[in-house]
Motif scaffolding. Structure first.
Motif: not given
Lengths: 216, 358
Positions: B62-65, B68, B74, B149, B151-152, B303, B307
């Protein structure tokens, strides 16, 4: 309730709208919500404790037999027809009968050493009911997916389902209930409203046995 | 496993959590993730190709923020609250996960319409999609010149206190005693999907063809033969470490317990996840005149703390300090650990076998 013997063919016996059912007397089985406190996991109890479910109050049960088969006709109020299971939130409508397999079998899904036989009809497989066996909540196993035939229709906010099977199974085994003319038998019932995401213990069930006698 | 068994690993019984004897874990270094999705595809090719699995992506990036996979996962609930009680949630829909699209390949490639239309997806309902499994990729957050951003990558966390396992009324989910891998027994599963509600990371999918829940299996058939999970082995970024938490010589123990730079994701969900993250450094923020503010990283600290918890600041400071040492030619065990000079021995030393040699 006496399960009368009638001289009709299997096709009529199995049809919820067949004329022969019009002449059969119905037993009104009371249903209650399976309590949130009885749900086997804390998650389920927490999720459903303040949500309405198991709202069907009563199930109309009729039963007939012919020379070789027995059939149970179950009718209950269901505002919506839910027979699809594609979306993650699809839960089809369902009804089940529970037959004790031992003297001590509790009507709440059986217990250890006191199994029950379950005939489970679900609207996404309208032409048959599954034959499961259980020895307590959460333990049901499918024995046979084919030998209980079913026919169902949803009309005027009601489901009517007939489940039909040979009196004596061709391959007798543990967990399969056998019916003998002249005998007394008992059953309990459960109903799931798929439109309300009901499944597992989130159901309406009958807190008492329906006592029946099978005409010879 | 029947519901009346009292010794299910990962289940709370009379207030005590029944734990496995050893726990496999992964650490993802977010400083190295490019968002290439090789992990996602390697898992998909290996495990989720059958009918009914089309929309399943056990490994996502996922791209954070961002919202997702599934959309807004979340904030969907699940997991445990501060008192240890289950938090109710809902089953995400296929559209929220991002359904498997169909493409109009026939009309474009074979139907002579290549000049009047273009290759495009339609949802299973035949409509233009307005969400997908990676819809908000690279959108990120912030305002120019400080848009940001990272990546997660996310898989099932094979939690120590798994909400899914405890939610299942049939006891169909179990946690293995020898390695802590959490699995759904698909013969015991009846597709009730309470697990999908209970998982706060929303990593369980529904197979409507087989009427069962399905999720990441930690590649246990590979792991049992000394082969790293597919997502980890295929990752070109060398960022997915795999090993036992208790192995003091291995990279997992060092990153999680010795250097303590690997942090759990949303620890407040209470499930004790066994996938950890090294948080991402970012360049300093800059104002419209180009003046750099070294005290504020481009990815806002708050931010990242939302997380990965309150230790983010000290972890980022440690990473900066160790990077600086290395830049000056001084030794840094932590940097050498994170760089992964030797593959596969430095990254998953217990799982170096090549699956082609099995």
């Amino acid at each position: 309730m006496l399960i009368r013997r009638v001289d009709i063919d299997a096709a009529q016996l199995g049809d919820p709208d067949a004329a022969v059912w019009g002449g059969a007397k119905a037993a009104a089985v009371s249903l209650v919500q399976a309590p949130a406190a009885m749900q086997p996991t804390r998650y389920i109890a927490a999720k459903w404790q303040n949500r309405p479910y198991g709202q069907a109050k009563s199930l109309a049960v009729k039963a007939l037999r012919n020379a070789e088969q027995i059939a149970f006709r179950l009718e209950w109020p269901a505002k919506t027809k839910n027979d699809r299971r594609i979306e993650n939130t699809d839960f089809p409508d369902a009804v089940a009968m529970l037959f004790p397999l031992s003297e001590q079998s509790p009507l709440i899904m059986g217990g250890e050493g006191a199994p029950v036989s379950l005939w489970y009809w679900r609207a996404d497989h309208p032409a048959r009911a599954r034959n499961d066996v259980a020895s307590g909540i959460g333990t049901s196993q499918v024995l046979d997916a084919e030998s209980v035939a079913a026919q169902a229709r949803h009309r005027d906010g009601h489901w009517a389902v007939v489940m039909r099977r040979a009196l004596r199974p061709t391959a007798p085994m543990d967990g399969i209930v056998e019916f003998t003319g002249g005998q007394a038998l008992r059953a309990s019932f459960a109903v799931w409203d798929g439109g309300n995401l009901e499944r597992a213990g989130i159901k309406a069930f009958s807190p008492s046995w329906l006592e029946m006698t099978l005409e010879d | 496993m029947a519901m009346n068994e009292k010794n299910i690993i990962g289940r709370e019984l009379e207030g005590t959590l029944h734990k496995p004897s050893r726990q496999l874990a992964m650490v993802f270094d977010l400083n190295k993730c490019l968002g290439c999705h090789t992990c996602s595809i390697s898992c998909k090719r290996q495990w989720t190709r059958d009918e009914g699995m089309e929309q399943q992506w056990w490994a996502v990036v996922n791209t954070q923020p961002g919202l997702g996979t599934p959309k807004n996962w979340e904030h969907l609930g699940g997991g445990w609250d501060a008192k240890g009680e289950p938090r109710p949630s809902n089953i995400p829909t296929r559209d929220e996960f991002g359904d498997a699209w169909k493409f109009n390949k026939d009309e474009v490639f074979h139907g002579g319409k290549g000049k009047v239309t273009y290759l495009k997806p339609v949802t299973t309902k035949g409509e233009a999609p307005d969400w997908g499994p990676n819809w908000d990729e690279d959108e990120g957050g912030g305002e120019y010149p400080n848009s940001h951003f990272f990546y997660l990558p996310r898989i099932c966390n094979h939690c120590t206190h798994p909400a899914c396992l405890e939610a299942c009324p049939r006891g169909a989910i179990y946690k293995r005693a020898d390695d802590g891998i959490v699995l759904i027994n698909d013969k015991q599963c009846k597709g009730f999907r309470f697990c999908m509600e209970a998982c706060p990371y929303k990593r369980i999918y529904y197979n409507h063809v087989r009427d069962v829940g399905q999720k990441c299996i930690f590649c246990f058939p590979r792991v049992e033969k000394g082969v790293a999970p597919a997502c980890a082995r295929q990752c070109p970024g060398r960022l997915r470490f795999v090993g036992y938490l208790d192995d003091e010589n291995g990279p997992i123990h060092k990153l999680v317990h010795k250097f303590k730079v690997a942090l759990p994701l949303h620890q407040e969900y209470g499930t004790q996840p066994n996938v950890y993250y090294v948080p991402p450094l970012s360049p300093p923020s800059v104002d419209m005149n180009g003046r750099v503010d070294p005290s504020r990283p481009r990815i806002p600290l708050e931010y990242l703390e939302g997380l990965f918890g309150p230790r983010v600041k000290e972890v980022l400071a440690l990473l900066e300090a160790e990077k600086a040492k290395k830049a000056k030619g001084q030794p840094s065990e932590l940097m050498d650990l994170l760089i992964v000079y030797k593959w596969p021995n430095d990254i998953f030393p217990d799982f170096v076998r090549d699956p082609a040699e099995l």
